[in-house]
Design a protein around this motif. Structure first.
Motif, short mmCIF file in Angstrom:
data_model
loop_
_atom_site.label_atom_id
_atom_site.label_comp_id
_atom_site.label_asym_id
_atom_site.label_seq_id
_atom_site.Cartn_x
_atom_site.Cartn_y
_atom_site.Cartn_z
N GLY A 83 0.68 -1.35 0.08
CA GLY A 83 -0.10 -0.04 0.06
C GLY A 83 0.72 1.30 0.00
O GLY A 83 0.35 2.34 -0.08
N GLY A 84 2.13 1.22 0.31
CA GLY A 84 2.94 2.35 0.07
C GLY A 84 4.17 1.91 1.10
O GLY A 84 3.99 1.44 1.92
N ARG A 85 5.16 3.16 1.19
CA ARG A 85 6.15 2.89 2.03
C ARG A 85 5.86 3.46 3.48
O ARG A 85 6.62 4.57 3.81
N VAL A 86 5.26 2.90 4.19
CA VAL A 86 4.77 3.48 5.37
C VAL A 86 4.63 2.06 6.29
O VAL A 86 4.60 1.01 5.93
N TYR A 87 4.82 2.30 7.80
CA TYR A 87 4.46 1.22 8.49
C TYR A 87 2.91 1.48 8.86
O TYR A 87 2.24 2.44 9.00
N VAL A 88 2.32 0.39 9.02
CA VAL A 88 0.94 0.34 9.39
C VAL A 88 0.79 -0.97 10.57
O VAL A 88 1.59 -1.59 10.67
N ILE A 89 -0.39 -0.68 10.90
CA ILE A 89 -0.81 -1.85 12.29
C ILE A 89 -1.48 -2.72 11.52
O ILE A 89 -2.83 -2.53 11.17
N ASN A 90 -1.23 -4.06 11.49
CA ASN A 90 -1.65 -4.97 10.92
C ASN A 90 -2.39 -6.26 11.97
O ASN A 90 -1.80 -6.30 13.10
N PRO A 91 -3.59 -6.58 11.76
CA PRO A 91 -4.32 -7.34 12.80
C PRO A 91 -4.03 -8.81 12.34
O PRO A 91 -3.52 -9.14 11.25
N ASP A 92 -4.02 -9.76 13.38
CA ASP A 92 -3.71 -11.18 13.25
C ASP A 92 -5.07 -11.79 12.97
O ASP A 92 -5.50 -12.25 14.08
N LEU A 93 -5.89 -11.61 11.80
CA LEU A 93 -7.13 -12.10 11.70
C LEU A 93 -7.11 -13.77 11.55
O LEU A 93 -8.36 -14.14 11.28
N TYR A 94 -6.05 -14.33 11.54
CA TYR A 94 -5.84 -15.64 11.44
C TYR A 94 -5.87 -16.48 12.68
O TYR A 94 -5.84 -17.78 12.68
N SER A 95 -5.67 -15.67 13.76
CA SER A 95 -5.89 -16.11 15.17
C SER A 95 -7.06 -16.74 15.42
O SER A 95 -8.16 -16.48 14.96
N GLU A 96 -7.13 -17.99 16.07
CA GLU A 96 -8.22 -18.95 16.32
C GLU A 96 -9.19 -17.78 17.15
O GLU A 96 -10.41 -18.17 17.19
N LYS A 97 -8.72 -16.89 18.09
CA LYS A 97 -9.49 -15.91 18.64
C LYS A 97 -10.38 -15.20 18.11
O LYS A 97 -11.47 -14.52 18.42
N VAL A 98 -10.19 -14.59 16.82
CA VAL A 98 -10.98 -13.82 16.00
C VAL A 98 -11.86 -14.51 15.13
O VAL A 98 -11.43 -15.23 14.01
N PRO A 99 -13.05 -14.45 15.20
CA PRO A 99 -14.32 -14.97 14.39
C PRO A 99 -14.81 -14.28 13.09
O PRO A 99 -15.83 -14.49 12.80
N PHE A 100 -13.66 -13.42 12.44
CA PHE A 100 -14.20 -12.51 11.40
C PHE A 100 -13.18 -12.20 10.46
O PHE A 100 -11.81 -12.58 10.79
N SER A 101 -13.28 -12.17 9.30
CA SER A 101 -12.20 -11.94 8.16
C SER A 101 -11.92 -10.32 8.02
O SER A 101 -12.43 -9.54 8.60
#
Length: 335
Positions: A83-101
């Motif tokens: 998306g560009g040469r920046v730092y962003v905060i990414n989620p770990d949506l593959y965690s078993e604790k997260v029930p959405f995409s």
């Protein structure tokens, strides 16, 4: 003996009075578990209950940290090479604790830019926004046409900073010199202690948060150079000034302090310069010593039901826990 009885009566009255105040205090505190204490109301909130939010590019980390924490999503800062040469905060949506995409999350949490976020809120396409500035005159007029009023409040401290190529020997400008560069009165770097070369003053597109701040915070009503006759100096994205300055040793541009220090960091080669001898830093911003300190804002429609999750989220942003999350993003929360 009468003296002792009077003393006892005074003591009894004092105990009764203290008891009454204690009961009153406990009653008031217990009342804070409702709308007055959105921290409790939002605990354990699910994505299905989550209101529609929107933000600007530079406020996205703040919005996302609040959302991830309240929704229980693990996250981390990462470089965003797609998306560009920046730092962003990414989620770990593959965690078993997260029930959405990720798609589910993005459908409820937009990033439309400052102007787009305000228009979405006005048009009812979002419910709560965190953006880089207060509502503009044009957006206020649009809201009035639709009979909509917004409630806006400053959420955290930011600033508008100026960037130059690292090869440029000029590391400080006065506020007046900045304004004269952007009115076209100063056109050569030698006029401000630099090399004998024309200055290229880069600007941002109209309605962007950075451009609005430049015009209102820095220019103080002065007429800026007309970018319509020089479209090559206009940047349409947050990263535009960085790419322009990297390639132009004699250019100057402006950008939010947070975006520069928390998101770009060391990924693009530019230098922030001092203004009026003050280096832009969290310390100088917090002490209001840097001349172009500004705020990011949260907003909600005034007609929003105070029992709704949207209004409770808006309130939460201004609580101590909300401020801690805003601080974690890299902004300086207003307490």
């Amino acid at each position: 003996m009468p003296f002792c009885i009077d003393k006892i009566i005074v003591m009894v009255n004092s105990v009764v009075k203290n008891y009454f105040y204690s009961v009153l205090l406990l009653t008031l505190m217990s009342g804070c578990n409702g709308v007055g204490n959105p921290e409790g109301d939002l605990k354990g909130i699910k994505l299905e209950e989550w209101p529609l939010t929107d933000c600007s590019t530079s406020t996205k980390p703040a919005r996302d940290i609040v959302a991830y924490k309240l929704l229980g999503v693990p996250y981390k800062w990462e470089e965003d090479w797609l998306g560009g040469r920046v730092y962003v905060i990414n989620p770990d949506l593959y965690s078993e604790k997260v029930p959405f995409s990720l798609n589910d999350y993005q459908n409820k949490n937009l990033c439309s830019g400052t102007h787009g976020a305000y228009m979405n809120l006005i048009e009812g396409k979002s419910d709560v926004i965190i953006v880089s500035r207060d509502i503009s005159r044009n957006e206020t007029a649009s809201a009035a046409e639709l009979g909509v009023e917004l409630e806006t409040a400053p959420l955290a401290i930011d600033a508008l900073v100026f960037i130059v190529n690292p090869m440029n020997p000029v590391k400080n400008l006065t506020s007046d010199q900045v304004r004269k560069i952007y009115t076209g009165e100063i056109t050569n770097w030698k006029e401000v202690g630099g090399v004998d070369h024309a200055i290229t003053p880069y600007i941002r597109n109209a309605d962007s948060g950075s451009q609005e701040k430049m015009e209102t915070l820095v220019m103080n009503g002065l007429t800026m150079i007309d970018g319509t006759y020089m479209p090559e100096i206009i940047g349409s994205q947050m990263a535009s000034p960085y790419m322009q300055i990297e390639a132009d040793e004699h250019g100057i541009g402006y950008t939010p302090f947070f975006y520069c220090t928390a998101m770009v960091r060391d990924l693009m080669r530019v230098d922030m310069i001092s203004v009026d001898g003050v280096v832009p830093s969290k310390e100088s911003l917090r002490a209001n010593k840097y001349p172009f300190v500004s705020s990011i804002y949260a907003a909600v429609r005034k007609t929003e039901d105070h029992e709704s999750m949207a209004y409770k989220l808006y309130q939460f942003l201004f609580t101590n826990k909300g401020a801690e999350m805003i601080d974690e993003s890299g902004y300086i929360a207003i307490r």
